[in-house]
Design a protein around this motif. Sequence first.
Motif, PDB file in Angstrom:
ATOM      1  N   ASP A  31       0.822  -1.205   0.000  1.00  0.00           N
ATOM      2  CA  ASP A  31       0.000   0.000   0.000  1.00  0.00           C
ATOM      3  C   ASP A  31       0.858   1.257   0.000  1.00  0.00           C
ATOM      4  O   ASP A  31       2.093   1.187  -0.031  1.00  0.00           O
ATOM      5  N   TYR A  37       1.500  -7.054   1.881  1.00  0.00           N
ATOM      6  CA  TYR A  37       0.407  -7.984   2.106  1.00  0.00           C
ATOM      7  C   TYR A  37       0.712  -9.331   1.466  1.00  0.00           C
ATOM      8  O   TYR A  37       1.218  -9.393   0.349  1.00  0.00           O
ATOM      9  N   VAL A  54      -0.355  -9.114   6.954  1.00  0.00           N
ATOM     10  CA  VAL A  54       0.224  -7.806   6.662  1.00  0.00           C
ATOM     11  C   VAL A  54       1.515  -7.676   7.463  1.00  0.00           C
ATOM     12  O   VAL A  54       1.589  -8.096   8.616  1.00  0.00           O
ATOM     13  N   VAL A  65      -3.672   0.687   8.036  1.00  0.00           N
ATOM     14  CA  VAL A  65      -4.088  -0.168   6.926  1.00  0.00           C
ATOM     15  C   VAL A  65      -5.232   0.538   6.207  1.00  0.00           C
ATOM     16  O   VAL A  65      -6.276   0.795   6.796  1.00  0.00           O
ATOM     17  N   TRP A  69      -7.462  -2.364   1.673  1.00  0.00           N
ATOM     18  CA  TRP A  69      -6.635  -3.479   2.124  1.00  0.00           C
ATOM     19  C   TRP A  69      -7.239  -4.127   3.358  1.00  0.00           C
ATOM     20  O   TRP A  69      -7.144  -5.340   3.549  1.00  0.00           O
ATOM     21  N   TRP A  72      -9.771  -6.514   2.176  1.00  0.00           N
ATOM     22  CA  TRP A  72      -9.153  -7.707   1.605  1.00  0.00           C
ATOM     23  C   TRP A  72      -8.641  -8.629   2.706  1.00  0.00           C
ATOM     24  O   TRP A  72      -8.850  -9.842   2.657  1.00  0.00           O
ATOM     25  N   PRO A  80      -7.352  -8.497  -4.210  1.00  0.00           N
ATOM     26  CA  PRO A  80      -6.646  -7.390  -3.558  1.00  0.00           C
ATOM     27  C   PRO A  80      -6.850  -6.082  -4.313  1.00  0.00           C
ATOM     28  O   PRO A  80      -7.105  -6.100  -5.524  1.00  0.00           O
TER      29      PRO A  80
END
Length: 131
Positions: A31, A37, A54, A65, A69, A72, A80
């Motif tokens: 991210d 991830y 993660v 986060v 995400w 997911w 994702p």
Amino acid sequence: MLGKLFAWWNDATPGTFLTLAMKGASKVGEDEYGNKYFEEKKATASDGRKRRYVIYKGYADASRVPMAWHGWLHHTYAEPPTGGEPRHVWEKEHQPNLTGTVHAYKPSGSLSRGGHRQSASGDYESWTPEG
């Protein structure tokens, strides 16, 4: 390297990387904060789903986060995020959780600011067993 052995709150320990390798987890994405991830190749969870992980970049702060995400990770979304998801108008930029730090919000009257509050109309009187 010694810091990596014991500092679980800052990135991942060698044990985490070993677990990911033993489970056959593959990197799915990253991210904007640098968090990485992973997802297991085979379903090993009791409900038949693949476990998702993660690894935080820097201090482990779950509030960093992003929404897509998070969805997911918790199996709300099957795929994702791609990074091209539009942001809602009401979404704000991330602000770290400062609870427990010297920068935490302390309203007037809080014990950490001396415990004195302003008088209010109809102020209360503390209960006493005699009265």
